[in-house]
Design a protein around this motif. Structure first.
Motif, short mmCIF file in Angstrom:
data_model
loop_
_atom_site.label_atom_id
_atom_site.label_comp_id
_atom_site.label_asym_id
_atom_site.label_seq_id
_atom_site.Cartn_x
_atom_site.Cartn_y
_atom_site.Cartn_z
N TRP A 35 -14.90 38.97 -21.28
CA TRP A 35 -15.23 37.55 -21.21
C TRP A 35 -14.31 36.86 -20.20
N PHE A 36 -14.91 36.01 -19.41
CA PHE A 36 -14.18 35.09 -18.55
C PHE A 36 -14.58 33.67 -18.99
N ARG A 37 -13.83 32.69 -18.53
CA ARG A 37 -14.19 31.32 -18.82
C ARG A 37 -13.86 30.43 -17.62
N GLN A 38 -14.55 29.31 -17.57
CA GLN A 38 -14.29 28.34 -16.53
C GLN A 38 -14.35 26.96 -17.14
N ALA A 39 -13.22 26.28 -17.10
CA ALA A 39 -13.13 24.91 -17.60
C ALA A 39 -13.50 23.94 -16.48
N PRO A 40 -13.93 22.75 -16.84
CA PRO A 40 -14.31 21.76 -15.82
C PRO A 40 -13.16 21.50 -14.85
N GLY A 41 -13.45 21.62 -13.56
CA GLY A 41 -12.46 21.35 -12.55
C GLY A 41 -11.41 22.42 -12.36
N LYS A 42 -11.57 23.54 -13.04
CA LYS A 42 -10.59 24.61 -12.94
C LYS A 42 -11.23 25.89 -12.44
N GLU A 43 -10.38 26.79 -12.01
CA GLU A 43 -10.89 28.08 -11.56
C GLU A 43 -11.27 28.95 -12.76
#
Length: 118
Positions: A35-43
């Motif tokens: 699993w990967f994740r991406q938060a708003p405005g972040k890499e």
């Protein structure tokens, strides 16, 4: 390649969520799924991965002790149990296959949104 993620939603800080990823048999047999994740405005960032042979796991430091990745070889699913959630865990979570180190993956699912309220 089939990667279908589910289980995202809204939860209060300190709560738990379980994400599940359904894969095809061939995809599930790739060396590492994770699993990967991406938060708003972040890499985009690595969260966790599990190896097909042996089941060894790897976690980002930010989730160690709180998240647990697991797999079911009969159902071809990879789950991410997330406990003690924090607002900073808010992100779109992507199920992946063919994970390389902690930097990327060959195959990506569509993503599921996890929102942790404070």
């Amino acid at each position: 390649v089939q990667l279908q993620a589910s289980g995202g939603g809204l939860v209060q800080a300190g709560g738990s969520l379980r994400l599940s990823c359904a894969a095809s048999r061939r995809t599930f047999s790739s060396d590492r799924m994770g699993w990967f994740r991406q938060a708003p405005g972040k890499e985009r960032e690595f969260v966790a991965a599990i190896r097909y042979r042996g089941g060894s796991t790897d976690y980002a430091d930010s989730v160690k002790g709180r998240f647990t990745i697991s797999r079911d070889k009969t159902l071809y699913t990879v789950d991410l149990q997330m406990n003690s959630l924090k607002p900073e865990d808010t992100a779109v979570y992507y199920c992946t296959a063919g994970v390389v180190g902690t930097t990327g993956a060959a195959y990506w699912g569509q993503g599921t949104l996890v929102t942790v309220s404070s």
